[in-house]
Design an enzyme around this catalytic site. Structure first.
Site: not given
Length: 560
Positions: A96, A461-462, A387, A389, A441, A369
Site C-alpha cells: 500500500r 469497487g472502493g 489501485t 484509488n 477496503s 481499483t
C-alpha cells in the site's frame, strides 16, 4: 435468474452438501489467471506456461494491467496480495502507498478548518508514495522462480505492440478526458482522442520498464526513474521527495483467518479493512437459521444489510495502519462482541445507522481499483487487489515515465466527520501522519474447504468491495452457483453511512423493495457506479479450475 438474485444469503438446509454447481465459466485443467483485461491474463498464463509459478505470474499480470488497464492498473499506486502455497502455508503482502514525510494531519484543510475540495483527489498534492514496484520485487525475492527480466519482457512487448481500445475503455477515456487535460494540459503524451479499435502505445513506459528490468527495484526508488519522478511531483506542487521514495518498503503481514461453517477464509489484514469487515459480516449472519426464508424474501437482504451496517461502523472508527494505531482485533473479532453487536437486530424493522454508535466520522474511497486471481499448475494461489484509488488516480500523468500517479492520500480521514470520495466515514485511527499507510477496503481473499484450496476471489469497487466479495462467496457456497454465475449475479450494498441500501438498478423486484421500505429502509436505485467487478476462480472436485470474469468490465479468464 431472479430466484437466484433474491436468494443471496438464505440457504435451504443442507444446501452446502449438494452436488456442486456445474461450471458456466471457462474451465481449464492446470492453471488460470482472471483479470480486468485479456492481455494481462494472457501474459500471466504465458509466464506459467514457461514454468513460472503463481508469484511470477502475479508480477507479469500486475505490470501488464498498467499497460492494458491504466484506469487502475499501475506503477504509480499500490496494493495487497494474499497467498496460499501448495503446502497450505498462507500469508499477505502490504505494498500500500504511504504518506510522504511532509504530510501532516491538517494538510488538506483551509485556515477555517474546512476540507479544501480537490486538494487530495486531483493533481500532485494527492499523491502517496507508490508501492507497486517494491511489492513485485519483494514477491520475486521471496517466491520468484524465473528471472525478473524474463517476466517483464512480455510486458515491454505489449507496450511496444500496443493495446486495442475496447468499447468500455473508450467510454472511460471519454468520460475522464477533460479531467486528464485539466491536470496535464492538452499536450499530454498519454493519448489523443481515440475510438474503439484504436491502438494505444506508451513508448515512455517501455523505457521505464526496461530500466527497471535492468537495474531492479532500486531503479524506481533511488535511481534515474526515482529522480525523474520526485522532480516531476515537486514541480507539480506535490510533496514526495527522493528520500520518501528511497525509504519505502513493502511489508509482509499476517492475514485475517477465520471460519464460516466449513469454510476457512484467508483475507487481507489492516491497513486493509477487508478481512476484518468481511469476518464480522460472516460471523453476524452465521447463527441465523436462514434456510426458512424464501429465495426472493426481503429477509435475505435485510440480514446482510444489518450485518454490513454494524461491521462498516466498526471499520470506520477502529481501523487504520497497524504500525501507527492499536487496533483491538481480539475484541472486534470475538464471538461475544459479534453477538452483542447484533443484539439490537430485528427482522421487524430497520436499525437506523444513527443508533449504531461506533464510528463518528466520514471517509470515502474510490471505486476504480482492479483485482486479479491466479492459481498455478503447482497448486499455489494468489489473490491481488491493486489501485491508483480514483479513475486514472490523481489524473497526473508523467510523460517522461509513461504512467499515472495515485491520489491515495484521499483515503485518509482528511477531517473526522467529512466523507471522502466514496462516502465512507473515517476517524482518528485513519488520520494523516508522515509515513503512514491509508486505510483501504481492498479484500483479496482465498478460501479453503475441507482443508483444500476452494476459491480465489476479490474485486475493485472502493467501499463496495467488501460487500461484493462477501456476496459472491455466499452465492457459490450457500446457493450452489457456479463461479461465473455468482460473479454475474446482481449485488447490493450498505456501508453504515449514508443510511441507504444501494441496488444495481432494475435487478430487484418492486415487491422486495417495497417490503424493505415498509420496515424503514431507504432504497437507492439511481444509476450508481458498478458495485464491484469480481474476478474469481473456483477449484472443482476433479481439481480443474472454473473462472468467473465479471461481465461488468472487459474482465477475462485465461488458462491451460
Amino acid at each position: 435468474m431472479r430466484r437466484i438474485i433474491y436468494g443471496l444469503l438464505f440457504v435451504l438446509v443442507g444446501a452446502c452438501t449438494e452436488t456442486p454447481a456445474e461450471p458456466t465459466g471457462l474451465v481449464t485443467k492446470n492453471a488460470m489467471v482472471v483479470s480486468a483485461r485479456e492481455e494481462a491474463s494472457a501474459i500471466g498464463v504465458e509466464i506459467l506456461q514457461r514454468g513460472g509459478n503463481a508469484f511470477d505470474a502475479m508480477i507479469g499480470t500486475e505490470l501488464a494491467l498498467a499497460v492494458a488497464y491504466p484506469f487502475a492498473g499501475n506503477l504509480g499506486g499500490g496494493g495487497f496480495m494474499v497467498y496460499r502455497k501448495n503446502n497450505g502455508d498462507v500469508g499477505a503482502l502490504d505494498y500500500r502507498e504511504k504518506a510522504p514525510m511532509a504530510a501532516h494531519k491538517d494538510m488538506y484543510l483551509d485556515s477555517s478548518g474546512a476540507v479544501i475540495p480537490g486538494l487530495s483527489t486531483k493533481g500532485a498534492t494527492g499523491v502517496g508514495v507508490p508501492g507497486t514496484i517494491a511489492g513485485i520485487f519483494e514477491v520475486h525475492r521471496q517466491f520468484g522462480t524465473i528471472p525478473m527480466e524474463e517476466i517483464i519482457a512480455p510486458v515491454i512487448e505489449l507496450v511496444e505492440t500496443g493495446v486495442r481500445v475496447t468499447e468500455k475503455q473508450a467510454a472511460r477515456l471519454e468520460k475522464y478526458w477533460e479531467d486528464i487535460i485539466e491536470i496535464n494540459g492538452d499536450n499530454t503524451l498519454f493519448y489523443n482522442k481515440c475510438k474503439v479499435g484504436d491502438t494505444l502505445r506508451y513508448p515512455a513506459l517501455a523505457n521505464t520498464l526496461k530500466r527497471i528490468a535492468k537495474n531492479g527495484r532500486e531503479e524506481f526508488y533511488s535511481g534515474e526513474t526515482a529522480k525523474i519522478l520526485a522532480d516531476f511531483i515537486q514541480l507539480k506542487g506535490g510533496y514526495i521527495t527522493l528520500e520518501d521514495l528511497d525509504g519505502y518498503e513493502a511489508k509482509w503481514r499476517q492475514p485475517i483467518i477465520f471460519n464460516y461453517k466449513d469454510l476457512r477464509l484467508i483475507s487481507m489484514c489492516p491497513p486493509s479493512s477487508g478481512g476484518v469487515t468481511i469476518n464480522q459480516i460472516f460471523k453476524m449472519i452465521e447463527p441465523y437459521d436462514i434456510g426458512n426464508g424464501e429465495h426472493h424474501s426481503a429477509r435475505t437482504l435485510q440480514l446482510f444489510t444489518e450485518a454490513a451496517r454494524r461491521a462498516y461502523a466498526d471499520r470506520n472508527y477502529f481501523l487504520g495502519d497497524p504500525d501507527f494505531v492499536d487496533i483491538p482485533l481480539d475484541i472486534l473479532l470475538s464471538q461475544g462482541y459479534i453477538d452483542e453487536r447484533m443484539d439490537s437486530f430485528s427482522f421487524s424493522h430497520a436499525t437506523p445507522s444513527e443508533d449504531i454508535h461506533e464510528g463518528q466520522v466520514i471517509m470515502a474511497e474510490h471505486d476504480e481499483t482492479t483485482h486479479y486471481s491466479i492459481v498455478d499448475q503447482f497448486g499455489n494461489a494468489v489473490s491481488v487487489t491493486t489501485t491508483l484509488n480514483g479513475a486514472y488516480g490523481s489524473k497526473l500523468y508523467c510523460d517522461e515515465l509513461g504512467f499515472f500517479l495515485n491520489n491515495e492520500m484521499d483515503d485518509f480521514s482528511a477531517k473526522p466527520g467529512v466523507p471522502n470520495m466514496f462516502g465512507l466515514i473515517g476517524a482518528e485511527a485513519n488520520s494523516i501522519a508522515p509515513g503512514k499507510r491509508m486505510l483501504s477496503s481492498m479484500t483479496p481473499t482465498i478460501i479453503e474447504k475441507d482443508g483444500k484450496l476452494w476459491m480465489v476471489v476479490g474485486s475493485p469497487g472502493g467501499s463496495k468491495i467488501i460487500t461484493a466479495v462477501a456476496q459472491t462467496i455466499l452465492y457459490v457456497y450457500e446457493f450452489n452457483m457456479s463461479m461465473q454465475e455468482a460473479v454475474n449475479t446482481p449485488r447490493f450494498h450498505h456501508q453504515w453511512l449514508p443510511d441507504e441500501i444501494v441496488f444495481e438498478p432494475g435487478e430487484f423486484s418492486e415487491e422486495t423493495k417495497d417490503e424493505l421500505r415498509e420496515k424503514g429502509y431507504i432504497i437507492n436505485e439511481t444509476l450508481t457506479p458498478i458495485m464491484g467487478k469480481v474476478d474469481g476462480i473456483r477449484i472443482l472436485s476433479d481439481g480443474s479450475l472454473e473462472g468467473g470474469a465479471d461481465r461488468r468490465g472487459d474482465d477475462t479468464a485465461v488458462g491451460f
